[in-house]
Write a protein that holds these residues in place. Structure first.
Motif, PDB file in Angstrom:
ATOM      1  N   UNK A  41       0.836  -1.205   0.000  1.00 15.42           N
ATOM      2  CA  UNK A  41       0.000   0.000   0.000  1.00 15.42           C
ATOM      3  C   UNK A  41       0.868   1.253   0.000  1.00 15.42           C
ATOM      4  N   UNK A  42       1.948   1.221   0.784  1.00 15.55           N
ATOM      5  CA  UNK A  42       2.832   2.397   0.871  1.00 15.55           C
ATOM      6  C   UNK A  42       3.521   2.627  -0.472  1.00 15.55           C
ATOM      7  N   UNK A  43       3.948   1.539  -1.112  1.00 13.61           N
ATOM      8  CA  UNK A  43       4.633   1.691  -2.410  1.00 13.61           C
ATOM      9  C   UNK A  43       3.655   2.261  -3.443  1.00 13.61           C
ATOM     10  N   UNK A  44       2.448   1.695  -3.504  1.00 14.03           N
ATOM     11  CA  UNK A  44       1.460   2.164  -4.487  1.00 14.03           C
ATOM     12  C   UNK A  44       1.067   3.618  -4.232  1.00 14.03           C
ATOM     13  N   UNK A  45       0.816   3.942  -2.958  1.00 12.25           N
ATOM     14  CA  UNK A  45       0.379   5.312  -2.621  1.00 12.25           C
ATOM     15  C   UNK A  45       1.439   6.329  -3.024  1.00 12.25           C
ATOM     16  N   UNK A  46       2.710   5.971  -2.836  1.00  7.03           N
ATOM     17  CA  UNK A  46       3.781   6.919  -3.160  1.00  7.03           C
ATOM     18  C   UNK A  46       4.099   6.946  -4.647  1.00  7.03           C
ATOM     19  N   UNK A  47       3.862   5.816  -5.336  1.00  7.60           N
ATOM     20  CA  UNK A  47       4.247   5.742  -6.758  1.00  7.60           C
ATOM     21  C   UNK A  47       3.372   6.626  -7.641  1.00  7.60           C
ATOM     22  N   UNK A  48       2.138   6.906  -7.212  1.00  8.83           N
ATOM     23  CA  UNK A  48       1.240   7.685  -8.082  1.00  8.83           C
ATOM     24  C   UNK A  48       1.772   9.095  -8.356  1.00  8.83           C
ATOM     25  N   UNK A  49       2.640   9.581  -7.468  1.00  8.85           N
ATOM     26  CA  UNK A  49       3.198  10.927  -7.660  1.00  8.85           C
ATOM     27  C   UNK A  49       4.077  11.002  -8.903  1.00  8.85           C
ATOM     28  N   UNK A  50       4.586   9.844  -9.337  1.00 10.79           N
ATOM     29  CA  UNK A  50       5.522   9.845 -10.468  1.00 10.79           C
ATOM     30  C   UNK A  50       4.854   9.372 -11.757  1.00 10.79           C
ATOM     31  N   UNK A  51       3.538   9.159 -11.711  1.00 15.15           N
ATOM     32  CA  UNK A  51       2.825   8.666 -12.904  1.00 15.15           C
ATOM     33  C   UNK A  51       1.897   9.743 -13.453  1.00 15.15           C
ATOM     34  N   UNK A  52       1.644   9.751 -14.776  1.00 16.77           N
ATOM     35  CA  UNK A  52       0.681  10.709 -15.330  1.00 16.77           C
ATOM     36  C   UNK A  52      -0.687  10.486 -14.692  1.00 16.77           C
ATOM     37  N   UNK A  53      -1.395  11.574 -14.351  1.00 19.17           N
ATOM     38  CA  UNK A  53      -2.660  11.436 -13.610  1.00 19.17           C
ATOM     39  C   UNK A  53      -3.709  10.637 -14.383  1.00 19.17           C
ATOM     40  N   UNK A  54      -3.743  10.851 -15.721  1.00 18.13           N
ATOM     41  CA  UNK A  54      -4.738  10.116 -16.512  1.00 18.13           C
ATOM     42  C   UNK A  54      -4.545   8.607 -16.365  1.00 18.13           C
ATOM     43  N   UNK A  55      -3.277   8.207 -16.338  1.00 14.58           N
ATOM     44  CA  UNK A  55      -2.956   6.783 -16.205  1.00 14.58           C
ATOM     45  C   UNK A  55      -3.347   6.282 -14.807  1.00 14.58           C
ATOM     46  N   UNK A  56      -3.061   7.109 -13.812  1.00 15.91           N
ATOM     47  CA  UNK A  56      -3.394   6.741 -12.424  1.00 15.91           C
ATOM     48  C   UNK A  56      -4.902   6.463 -12.303  1.00 15.91           C
ATOM     49  N   UNK A  57      -5.709   7.334 -12.899  1.00 17.65           N
ATOM     50  CA  UNK A  57      -7.168   7.179 -12.791  1.00 17.65           C
ATOM     51  C   UNK A  57      -7.619   5.902 -13.507  1.00 17.65           C
ATOM     52  N   UNK A  58      -7.000   5.620 -14.668  1.00 14.96           N
ATOM     53  CA  UNK A  58      -7.364   4.400 -15.416  1.00 14.96           C
ATOM     54  C   UNK A  58      -7.009   3.140 -14.627  1.00 14.96           C
ATOM     55  N   UNK A  59      -5.800   3.140 -14.059  1.00 14.09           N
ATOM     56  CA  UNK A  59      -5.351   1.965 -13.290  1.00 14.09           C
ATOM     57  C   UNK A  59      -6.260   1.786 -12.068  1.00 14.09           C
ATOM     58  N   UNK A  60      -6.621   2.883 -11.419  1.00 17.29           N
ATOM     59  CA  UNK A  60      -7.467   2.789 -10.218  1.00 17.29           C
ATOM     60  C   UNK A  60      -8.850   2.252 -10.596  1.00 17.29           C
ATOM     61  N   UNK A  61      -9.395   2.726 -11.720  1.00 21.90           N
ATOM     62  CA  UNK A  61     -10.698   2.217 -12.187  1.00 21.90           C
ATOM     63  C   UNK A  61     -10.625   0.697 -12.355  1.00 21.90           C
ATOM     64  N   UNK A  62      -9.525   0.243 -12.962  1.00 19.68           N
ATOM     65  CA  UNK A  62      -9.353  -1.177 -13.205  1.00 19.68           C
ATOM     66  C   UNK A  62      -9.274  -1.965 -11.887  1.00 19.68           C
ATOM     67  N   UNK A  63      -8.621  -1.373 -10.889  1.00 19.32           N
ATOM     68  CA  UNK A  63      -8.490  -2.058  -9.592  1.00 19.32           C
ATOM     69  C   UNK A  63      -9.819  -2.121  -8.843  1.00 19.32           C
TER      70      UNK A  63
END
Ligand SMILES: NC(=O)c1ccc[n+]([C@@H]2O[C@H](COP(=O)([O-])OP(=O)(O)OC[C@H]3O[C@@H](n4cnc5c(N)ncnc54)[C@H](OP(=O)(O)O)[C@@H]3O)[C@@H](O)[C@H]2O)c1
Length: 259
Positions: A232-254
């Motif tokens: 959880x800590x790795x995922x929560x921190x990794x989103x800062x380095x990813x494009x936001x559009x991608x973050x939202x898509x990955x989260x939708x999938x999860x």
């Protein structure tokens, strides 16, 4: 002797936090809607640990509920040393289709009551120059969450608010901890109608007890952000380095419904 006020203490993480605090020999104020469950817990904790437990049955999504609880603890001359804003719930579904009244209650509970409680008890803590506050956020706080849009936004608020106020009071002997659990075994999934979501269906989740123990330790040590679980800590921190559009898509999938 430190008295803790815990909201949402009738079930899940809040109930486990109450058990941990009582086992230290310290008094409690427990708040939730289900007064009967709170009173059962009170009997159990008072008998096992010789502590004093005050229970307040209150729907914290109603206007002025936090002030009513504050007035009650003031009337009973109870000093709150630890404020634990834990009560909260979510809702699963597409925003165009979900129930506005449930969302309004969620915003009132997850945001308004938590903020009002913090203001009321923090003012007393500042005068005493001591106190601990723990606000239960979530790993949902770190990114927008399609299918749980309002819930994730409320938890982003909790995280942002807690970090900001923690900075303001850090020189006054007070700490504010934002506890960020990932999916945890509790009544949460049923309350959010989230059982079919891929992130929980068939998944082994940590117990509410394990999350409560982690959160309680973090609050006592004055940690600002406490994310439960290495992944959880790795995922929560990794989103800062990813494009936001991608973050939202990955989260939708999860979060989407399992097929
Ligand atoms: N479980 C998870 O997967 C998870 C993950 C991340 C964050 N969290 C957060 O952890 C916190 C605790 O949730 P939990 O997992 O322990 O869920 P839970 O088992 O459903 O417990 C929720 C608690 O909040 C209380 N509550 C709900 N609505 C209320 C209201 N209107 N007024 C007063 N109290 C109310 C409930 O008591 P009554 O029904 O008696 O009122 C209950 O004691 C929440 O803030 C939640 O968002 C949970």
């Amino acid at each position: 002797m430190a008295t803790a006020l815990i909201t949402g203490a009738s079930n899940g993480i809040g109930l486990e936090l109450a058990k941990i605090h009582a086992a230290k020999g310290d008094d409690l104020v427990l708040v939730a809607r289900n007064k009967q469950k709170l009173d059962e817990l009170k009997s159990e904790l008072e008998a096992a640990h010789k502590v004093k437990v005050c229970t307040i049955g209150k729907d914290l999504s109603l206007p002025n509920a936090a002030k009513e609880v504050y007035d009650e603890t003031t009337r009973q001359h109870i000093r709150i040393d630890y404020l634990i804003n834990n009560a909260g719930f979510g809702d699963f579904g597409m925003f165009a289709e979900t129930d506005w009244n449930k969302e309004l209650q969620m915003i009132n509970l997850n945001i308004t009551a938590l903020t009002h409680f913090t203001k009321l008890y923090l003012q007393d803590m500042v005068k005493r120059r001591s106190g601990r506050i723990m606000n239960v956020a979530s790993t949902a706080a770190f990114q927008p969450g399609p299918t749980m849009s309002v819930y994730c936004a409320t938890k982003a608020y909790v995280l942002s608010f807690s970090e900001a106020v923690n900075n303001e009071v850090s020189d006054k002997g007070i700490t504010i901890t934002a506890l960020c659990p990932g999916p945890t075994e509790s009544g949460f999934q049923a309350a959010a109608a989230q059982e079919e979501s891929k992130i929980v269906k068939g998944k082994k989740m940590p117990s509410a007890k394990a999350v409560a123990e982690f959160g309680y330790r973090a609050m006592i040590s004055g940690k600002t952000i406490a994310i439960h679980g290495m992944m959880n800590a790795i995922l929560a921190n990794s989103v800062r380095f990813m494009p936001r559009l991608l973050v939202v898509k990955v989260t939708r999938n999860l979060l989407d419904k399992a097929q």
